[in-house]
Design a protein around this motif. Structure first.
Motif, PDB file in Angstrom:
ATOM      1  N   MET A  84      33.880 -18.884  17.822  1.00  0.00           N
ATOM      2  CA  MET A  84      32.731 -18.291  18.596  1.00  0.00           C
ATOM      3  C   MET A  84      31.672 -18.979  18.556  1.00  0.00           C
ATOM      4  SD  MET A  84      33.272 -13.971  17.558  1.00  0.00           S
ATOM      5  CE  MET A  84      31.935 -13.592  18.899  1.00  0.00           C
ATOM      6  N   LYS A  85      30.846 -18.832  19.421  1.00  0.00           N
ATOM      7  CA  LYS A  85      29.430 -19.654  19.454  1.00  0.00           C
ATOM      8  C   LYS A  85      28.516 -18.926  18.502  1.00  0.00           C
ATOM      9  CE  LYS A  85      29.374 -20.952  24.172  1.00  0.00           C
ATOM     10  NZ  LYS A  85      28.846 -20.881  25.479  1.00  0.00           N
ATOM     11  N   CYS A  86      27.660 -19.884  18.150  1.00  0.00           N
ATOM     12  CA  CYS A  86      26.928 -19.546  16.620  1.00  0.00           C
ATOM     13  C   CYS A  86      25.901 -18.379  16.920  1.00  0.00           C
ATOM     14  CB  CYS A  86      26.145 -20.724  16.219  1.00  0.00           C
ATOM     15  SG  CYS A  86      27.048 -21.987  15.383  1.00  0.00           S
ATOM     16  N   GLN A  87      25.586 -18.086  17.997  1.00  0.00           N
ATOM     17  CA  GLN A  87      24.565 -17.259  18.530  1.00  0.00           C
ATOM     18  C   GLN A  87      24.986 -15.795  18.478  1.00  0.00           C
ATOM     19  OE1 GLN A  87      24.931 -20.035  20.426  1.00  0.00           O
ATOM     20  NE2 GLN A  87      25.181 -19.420  22.612  1.00  0.00           N
ATOM     21  N   HIS A  88      26.567 -15.744  18.498  1.00  0.00           N
ATOM     22  CA  HIS A  88      27.207 -14.560  18.614  1.00  0.00           C
ATOM     23  C   HIS A  88      27.756 -14.099  17.446  1.00  0.00           C
ATOM     24  CE1 HIS A  88      28.102 -15.551  23.215  1.00  0.00           C
ATOM     25  NE2 HIS A  88      26.968 -15.179  22.972  1.00  0.00           N
ATOM     26  N   GLN A 107      24.386 -22.407   6.483  1.00  0.00           N
ATOM     27  CA  GLN A 107      24.191 -22.959   7.801  1.00  0.00           C
ATOM     28  C   GLN A 107      25.034 -22.803   9.017  1.00  0.00           C
ATOM     29  OE1 GLN A 107      23.405 -27.205   7.111  1.00  0.00           O
ATOM     30  NE2 GLN A 107      22.194 -26.688   4.961  1.00  0.00           N
ATOM     31  N   TYR A 108      24.325 -22.672  10.122  1.00  0.00           N
ATOM     32  CA  TYR A 108      25.402 -22.382  11.493  1.00  0.00           C
ATOM     33  C   TYR A 108      25.395 -23.710  12.169  1.00  0.00           C
ATOM     34  CZ  TYR A 108      25.048 -17.425  10.295  1.00  0.00           C
ATOM     35  OH  TYR A 108      24.954 -16.120   9.689  1.00  0.00           O
ATOM     36  N   ILE A 163      33.930 -35.145  24.264  1.00  0.00           N
ATOM     37  CA  ILE A 163      33.190 -34.510  25.331  1.00  0.00           C
ATOM     38  C   ILE A 163      33.342 -33.244  25.595  1.00  0.00           C
ATOM     39  CG2 ILE A 163      32.843 -36.720  26.485  1.00  0.00           C
ATOM     40  CD1 ILE A 163      35.445 -35.899  28.384  1.00  0.00           C
ATOM     41  N   GLU A 164      34.363 -32.628  24.629  1.00  0.00           N
ATOM     42  CA  GLU A 164      34.834 -31.109  24.834  1.00  0.00           C
ATOM     43  C   GLU A 164      33.729 -30.254  24.370  1.00  0.00           C
ATOM     44  OE1 GLU A 164      38.363 -30.360  22.350  1.00  0.00           O
ATOM     45  OE2 GLU A 164      39.128 -32.148  23.061  1.00  0.00           O
ATOM     46  N   PRO A 165      33.678 -29.200  25.096  1.00  0.00           N
ATOM     47  CA  PRO A 165      32.353 -28.391  24.545  1.00  0.00           C
ATOM     48  C   PRO A 165      32.642 -27.516  23.186  1.00  0.00           C
ATOM     49  CG  PRO A 165      33.990 -27.230  26.059  1.00  0.00           C
ATOM     50  CD  PRO A 165      34.602 -28.583  25.859  1.00  0.00           C
ATOM     51  N   LEU A 166      31.310 -27.481  22.787  1.00  0.00           N
ATOM     52  CA  LEU A 166      31.281 -26.884  21.274  1.00  0.00           C
ATOM     53  C   LEU A 166      31.438 -25.383  21.506  1.00  0.00           C
ATOM     54  CD1 LEU A 166      27.969 -28.672  20.035  1.00  0.00           C
ATOM     55  CD2 LEU A 166      30.501 -29.499  19.830  1.00  0.00           C
ATOM     56  N   ASP A 167      32.856 -24.995  20.956  1.00  0.00           N
ATOM     57  CA  ASP A 167      33.103 -23.477  21.231  1.00  0.00           C
ATOM     58  C   ASP A 167      33.349 -22.847  20.212  1.00  0.00           C
ATOM     59  OD1 ASP A 167      35.267 -25.105  20.276  1.00  0.00           O
ATOM     60  OD2 ASP A 167      36.921 -24.208  21.869  1.00  0.00           O
ATOM     61  N   ALA A 168      33.060 -23.429  18.795  1.00  0.00           N
ATOM     62  CA  ALA A 168      33.343 -22.859  17.615  1.00  0.00           C
ATOM     63  C   ALA A 168      31.813 -22.764  16.727  1.00  0.00           C
ATOM     64  CB  ALA A 168      34.157 -23.294  16.743  1.00  0.00           C
ATOM     65  N   CYS A 169      31.923 -22.184  15.798  1.00  0.00           N
ATOM     66  CA  CYS A 169      30.576 -22.149  14.913  1.00  0.00           C
ATOM     67  C   CYS A 169      31.073 -22.305  13.371  1.00  0.00           C
ATOM     68  CB  CYS A 169      29.934 -20.970  14.945  1.00  0.00           C
ATOM     69  SG  CYS A 169      28.186 -20.898  13.976  1.00  0.00           S
ATOM     70  N   ARG A 170      30.715 -23.371  12.789  1.00  0.00           N
ATOM     71  CA  ARG A 170      30.652 -23.723  11.365  1.00  0.00           C
ATOM     72  C   ARG A 170      29.863 -23.174  10.525  1.00  0.00           C
ATOM     73  NH1 ARG A 170      30.303 -29.631   8.302  1.00  0.00           N
ATOM     74  NH2 ARG A 170      31.140 -28.905   6.313  1.00  0.00           N
ATOM     75  N   ILE A 171      30.073 -22.166   9.720  1.00  0.00           N
ATOM     76  CA  ILE A 171      29.396 -21.561   8.635  1.00  0.00           C
ATOM     77  C   ILE A 171      29.739 -22.064   7.362  1.00  0.00           C
ATOM     78  CG2 ILE A 171      28.763 -19.280   7.713  1.00  0.00           C
ATOM     79  CD1 ILE A 171      29.845 -17.951  10.341  1.00  0.00           C
ATOM     80  N   HIS A 172      28.873 -22.696   6.823  1.00  0.00           N
ATOM     81  CA  HIS A 172      29.096 -23.622   5.734  1.00  0.00           C
ATOM     82  C   HIS A 172      27.509 -23.563   4.516  1.00  0.00           C
ATOM     83  CE1 HIS A 172      26.553 -27.125   6.540  1.00  0.00           C
ATOM     84  NE2 HIS A 172      26.818 -26.869   8.011  1.00  0.00           N
ATOM     85  N   GLY A 173      27.951 -23.596   3.505  1.00  0.00           N
ATOM     86  CA  GLY A 173      26.653 -23.582   2.314  1.00  0.00           C
ATOM     87  C   GLY A 173      27.146 -22.799   1.157  1.00  0.00           C
ATOM     88  N   HIS A 174      26.244 -22.372   0.353  1.00  0.00           N
ATOM     89  CA  HIS A 174      26.504 -21.457  -0.811  1.00  0.00           C
ATOM     90  C   HIS A 174      25.600 -20.565  -1.059  1.00  0.00           C
ATOM     91  CE1 HIS A 174      23.702 -24.813  -2.091  1.00  0.00           C
ATOM     92  NE2 HIS A 174      23.233 -23.720  -2.999  1.00  0.00           N
ATOM     93  N   THR A 187      30.910 -11.324  11.196  1.00  0.00           N
ATOM     94  CA  THR A 187      31.265 -10.376  12.481  1.00  0.00           C
ATOM     95  C   THR A 187      30.247 -10.656  13.501  1.00  0.00           C
ATOM     96  OG1 THR A 187      31.452  -8.036  12.894  1.00  0.00           O
ATOM     97  CG2 THR A 187      29.803  -8.659  11.645  1.00  0.00           C
ATOM     98  N   VAL A 188      30.223  -9.826  14.560  1.00  0.00           N
ATOM     99  CA  VAL A 188      29.403 -10.165  15.703  1.00  0.00           C
ATOM    100  C   VAL A 188      28.012  -9.674  15.469  1.00  0.00           C
ATOM    101  CG1 VAL A 188      29.324  -9.580  18.450  1.00  0.00           C
ATOM    102  CG2 VAL A 188      31.340  -9.576  17.304  1.00  0.00           C
ATOM    103  N   GLY A 189      27.184 -10.622  15.982  1.00  0.00           N
ATOM    104  CA  GLY A 189      25.677 -10.277  15.834  1.00  0.00           C
ATOM    105  C   GLY A 189      25.208 -10.764  14.692  1.00  0.00           C
ATOM    106  N   LYS A 190      23.670 -11.041  14.697  1.00  0.00           N
ATOM    107  CA  LYS A 190      22.854 -11.381  13.427  1.00  0.00           C
ATOM    108  C   LYS A 190      22.570 -10.147  12.672  1.00  0.00           C
ATOM    109  CE  LYS A 190      23.097 -15.606  14.737  1.00  0.00           C
ATOM    110  NZ  LYS A 190      23.844 -16.519  14.161  1.00  0.00           N
TER     111      LYS A 190
END
Length: 388
Positions: A84-88, A107-108, A163-174, A187-190
């Motif tokens: 899912m996109k990072c804003q979602h 980080q997103y 050139i593919e669209p960025l369709d995912a969100c990588r959540i990483h850090g500690h 889950t959905v939403g901030k």
């Protein structure tokens, strides 16, 4: 007088000699004895080399005790990619004490969910290692003993820009949490702070965009140790349902790792997975998302690398050499005795009677008598060997 006393002392010491010397003129060498000696020396050399490899090898020792440290913080290392996109999407942690820890340490990063052929090969290799570790738990000692020597366990980066669209969100850090049970959920939403609890702003996200297909590249607790493969590393879940819930129930065990390569305070964990579709009409209630529920164990494991001491290696080496020398000597004497008995019984070889003079038959009977005495001597040594 002093010279006489010295001579008496020397004569007394000579009488106590447990290793009497035999003159070379009384020693008879045979081809069979030389063959047995070669076999014995070869066996000694082979077993000594194998024993040296055992001496060079190490093993892991596991000790258990009650964990008395409850005031320190627990570090959670996360690297999860959600389709899912990072804003979602949003990630936060809520522990048992109702303390909400926001994702300030996470980080997103917008990424492509689909892996490249090189990354897919890395993932298949990681899955193969994971399956072997689940089947044979003793293999866990191999990563412990080869720390900092093997290939990195992180997902390799893409070879080139796509050139593919960025369709995912990588959540990483500690993040650092209290040493109590908690729930890491994506889950959905901030997430937002709320006096009465905890909430996510999901009203502005379309239900059709829900997709909790995800890949866990890395999830660990405590200090990150290079080379260690965690149970959820490389896990990938694909769904085509918008209302999918994934749950991971984790039991975290504090672990002190002391090897010749590294000393670290880290954590092991075991995991149970569950997934289901949210359908309120069918009675399956809940919230779509990824939920990692963890709890800490009251026991602490100390893993230390052990090595055979030098004195034990020398004792085992002496046992190998002495045992082979004594055993081959007794076997050679026993085979020689059996050979002499057969020759004496059937009048073969030196026991064959000669017709030149009748008095030559006396040495033959004398030799048979000597053979029987030799057999009694061998039996005495074998009995002493078995007793000890």
């Amino acid at each position: 007088m002093r010279r006489l006393s010295k001579k008496k002392a020397l004569s007394l010491v000579k009488e106590l000699d447990a290793f009497p010397k035999v003159s070379e003129s009384f020693v008879e060498t045979t081809a069979s004895g030389g063959t047995v000696s070669l076999i014995a020396f070869s066996a000694m050399a082979i077993l000594a080399v194998l024993e040296f490899f055992v001496y060079r090898d190490t093993w892991m020792k596991y000790e258990y005790e009650v964990d008395k440290d409850f005031s320190s913080k627990l570090k959670i290392n996360v690297d999860i990619t959600v389709a899912m996109k990072c804003q979602h999407v949003g990630a936060d942690i809520l522990d048992l004490a109702e303390t909400m820890i926001t994702s300030t340490g996470l980080q997103y990063q917008p990424v492509i969910f689909e892996l490249t052929p090189q990354q897919r090969l890395w993932q298949r290799t990681l899955h193969l290692i994971q399956s072997r570790l689940r089947e044979e738990h003793a293999l866990q000692e191999v990563p412990y003993k080869t720390l900092l020597k093997g290939a990195p366990t992180a997902l390799p980066p893409r070879e080139s820009s796509s050139i593919e669209p960025l369709d995912a969100c990588r959540i990483h850090g500690h993040v650092y949490v209290n040493k109590v049970a908690g729930n890491l959920h994506i889950t959905v939403g901030k997430p937002i702070h709320h006096p009465q609890g905890h909430a996510h702003i999901a009203a502005f996200v379309s239900h059709e965009s829900y997709n909790f297909s995800h890949r866990i590249d890395h999830l660990s607790f405590g200090e990150e140790v290079p080379g260690i493969i965690n149970p959820l590393d490389g896990t990938e879940k694909i769904t085509y349902n918008n209302n999918q819930m994934y749950q991971y129930f984790i039991t975290v065990v504090p672990t002190k790792l002391n090897t010749y390569e590294i000393a670290a305070d880290t954590h092991q964990f075991s995991v149970t997975e569950r997934e289901r579709m949210i359908n309120h009409a069918a009675g399956s209630h809940g919230v779509s998302g990824i939920f990692v529920k963890y709890d800490t164990s009251s026991l602490m494991v100390t893993v230390s690398e052990q090595h055979m001491p030098l004195w034990q290696f020398l004792v085992r080496l002496c046992g190998i050499i002495g045992g082979i020398f004594s055993t081959t000597g007794m076997l050679h004497s026993l085979v020689g005795f059996c050979f002499n008995v057969i020759c004496c019984r059937f009048k073969l070889g030196v026991y064959r009677p000669r017709e030149v003079k009748t008095n030559l038959l006396l040495p033959v009977g004398h030799m048979c008598t000597q053979t029987i005495r030799h057999f009694i001597f061998i039996l005495k040594h074998i009995c002493v060997f078995l007793v000890y």
